[in-house]
Write an enzyme that holds these catalytic residues in place. Structure first.
Site: not given
Lengths: 144, 475
Positions: B428, B433
């Site tokens: 990410c 994430r």
């Protein structure tokens, strides 16, 4: 009339100078509490720090604030002897105080660790510019 | 006198008119209040009638078995996400869910979220729980199915059945499935048993540590200061990543981090946080370092609070160790560097570099971060879904921040040519994430998975790295 104009100008300038001091204080406070803030400050440092915090620029800042301080002191001494105008003295005195703070901030290594150092520097220079502009206006008004 | 009389008469006439108007006004006000009162009573009685339980038909185990494959029937697990994943909760003999069932937890109905209705409607749509179907709701506590039934009936879903899954679980011949590594995501009750000195399911080590993970120093972490799980020690995510690109620190620094926090190979480590993403980040790094038993509290600290368990506010110091008894990193393929990421990109057939960022970040509309000016994606990377922005991951989470159903995750990936048999590396912006998605992939039992931790921050910093933007051709 001139006194009330001076007072109004004083208030306006002080307010604007105060407003410019809020962002660096707020950012410094938030930088230890909000991840996004510290990352943004690090980014600004990366983007602009190499230019505006380079040794050459720092030298200019130091010369600038010292020069302004010396000029303000000289003016205070000479106009104290010639004319005793209270508002002019207030402005000169304020100039000396702010320039002294600027000198102390730029010369002291203690402030380098501040996360929002670059923002503080920019704010101080804006405030000094405003204060010197105010002083210039005062001189023009008094026709000294 | 005459004038007085006229005035008096006139005054009297006016007074009578005034009194008449005043009385009319009073009657109007009283009527309005009565009508609105009746209205609210009606609303109350309507809501009372909503709160009244919808009647559910029972279904036998045999009938349920027969209906599992029928397209006009749908079987829904209404228990907690943890029970669905594989935990033996509520006295059940076998953990997991009925094979072929979908999930709609009664816990989701209790979440406070401003977009709750919209999110639950979307969930119903995704899971194909519709009014034309016969819906079998099962639970193990006799309550969850009823709660969900009451909710579904307000959505016009009327063909509702209930089933006690303990009957199914007690018969070993009937298929139940759980995620291969369900134990990585722990329910609050498991952590409670652990900190109370009990030996919960799958805990074999004999020693454990609980960490609350967040960015920032402990003294500034109001979530930790306001109350944390008993014995939890604070970890600042800055201990593992550094400015200016927020890259993961060197192996030597990570080894020191592990020593500082006592993260040894043979200690069960539990991570949690108010922002679950931070705990997934540290969990992925701990696994990379070599901790064998890494657990994350499913749903974050909110799950603990919703369970009503007590918290403490006293600070717990770190318990460092001198040696780790392992070579760091023990699991070096779990986190890959940029060279490995390029190798994955080059292997178009068997590997995928999966972008776990929002659509706008993926197509280069935004960088996603205030402190990152470059937009776009590594050339050849595929979109793996994420959320609305850099700090959200709605596509992978249920409304209560627990892990989304694996079938739905795999279906999402399939649309983009991502299949579980491939070598998958997730990235990410700076690895937060992607770490959460990596953990979910691990829970699901995928083998050849890794985290390209330094992500877009690192990739975009070097202009020589190939970059693309715009909407790609769908596979």
């Amino acid at each position: 009339m001139q006194n009330s104009r001076c007072t109004a100008l004083n208030i306006i300038f002080l307010l604007v100078e105060g407003i410019f001091l809020i962002p660096p204080i707020a950012l410094e406070y938030l930088s230890t509490r909000k991840m996004g803030v510290i990352r943004y400050l690090v980014y600004l440092d990366r983007e602009y720090g190499e230019t505006y915090l380079s040794n050459t620029y720092l030298m200019f800042y130091k010369i600038g604030v010292v020069t302004l301080l010396i000029i303000s002191l000289t003016l205070l001494i000479s106009y104290y002897k010639k004319k005793r105008n209270s508002n002019l003295f207030v402005q000169l005195f304020l100039n000396i105080v702010l320039n002294s703070i600027g000198v102390f901030f730029i010369f002291s290594k203690d402030f380098y660790h501040l996360n929002a150092y670059l923002i503080f520097l920019a704010s101080i220079f804006i405030v000094l510019t405003l204060q010197n502009t105010r002083l210039f206006i005062e001189f023009k008004l008094r026709k000294v | 006198m005459y004038n007085y009389k006229i005035v008096k008469n006139l005054g009297g006439k006016h007074m009578r008119k005034f009194t008449k108007h005043l009385l009319t006004l009073c009657v109007l006000i009283v009527s309005v209040i009565s009508i609105s009162g009746c209205g609210s009573q009606n609303k109350e009685s309507n809501s009372n009638s909503k709160n009244e339980s919808v009647s559910l038909k029972n279904i036998s185990t045999k009938d349920l078995q027969d209906k599992l494959d029928k397209s006009d029937w749908i079987v829904v697990d209404t228990r907690s996400n943890d029970a669905f994943n594989g935990w033996k909760l509520d006295g059940i003999k076998r953990g997991g869910h009925i094979k072929g069932a979908t999930d709609f937890s009664a816990n989701w109905l209790k979440v406070e979220d401003k977009d709750k209705d919209k999110k639950l409607d979307e969930a119903l749509k995704t899971k194909k729980i519709t009014s034309d179907k016969n819906v079998v709701l099962y639970d193990a506590n006799g309550k969850d199915a009823q709660d969900v039934a009451n909710y579904l009936s307000t959505k016009g879903i009327k063909n509702l059945y209930k089933y006690d899954v303990r009957d199914w679980a007690s018969n070993d011949k009937l298929s139940m499935e759980s995620y291969p590594n369900y134990q990585m995501l722990v329910p609050p009750s498991w952590v409670k048993d652990l900190v109370d000195g009990k030996k919960p399911e799958t805990y074999t080590n004999g020693k454990f540590k609980v960490f609350e993970v967040a960015w920032g120093e402990e003294s500034k972490d109001k979530d930790y200061l306001n109350g944390h799980i008993k014995g939890a020690v604070h970890i600042n995510t800055d201990e593992i990543e550094a400015a200016p690109l927020w890259s993961i620190k060197s192996d030597k620094d990570l080894e020191q981090f592990a020593k500082n926090n006592g993260l040894t190979a043979d200690t069960t480590i539990v991570f949690y946080g108010s922002d679950p993403m931070a705990s997934y980040r540290i969990a992925a790094i701990s696994k990379y370092i070599g901790v064998k038993d890494v657990r994350i509290l499913n749903g974050g600290f909110a799950a603990w609070q919703n369970a009503g368990y007590e918290v403490e506010s006293k600070s717990n110091p770190k318990q460092p160790v001198e040696t780790l008894n392992m070579t760091v990193p023990a699991n070096k393929d779990y986190i890959v560097d940029i060279n490995k990421a390029k190798e994955i990109l080059a292997d178009k057939e068997k590997s995928k570099l999966v972008d776990i960022r929002s659509w706008d970040e993926y197509i280069g509309k935004t960088s996603g971060y205030e402190d990152l000016k470059y937009k776009g994606r590594p050339e050849g990377s595929v979109w793996g879904h994420a959320g609305s922005d850099a700090v959200h991951l709605e596509d992978y989470r249920n409304i209560d921040n627990t892990m989304r159903n694996s079938s739905e995750i795999l279906a999402m990936w399939k649309d983009w040519g991502i299949t579980p048999d491939q070598r998958l590396s997730f990235f990410c912006g700076s690895g937060w994430r992607a770490a959460e998605v990596l953990t979910y992939a691990d829970v699901m039992g995928l083998k050849n998975i890794s985290l390209y931790s330094n992500g877009w921050y690192e990739w975009s910093a070097d202009k020589n790295n190939p970059v693309e933007s715009g909407e790609p051709k769908r596979p």
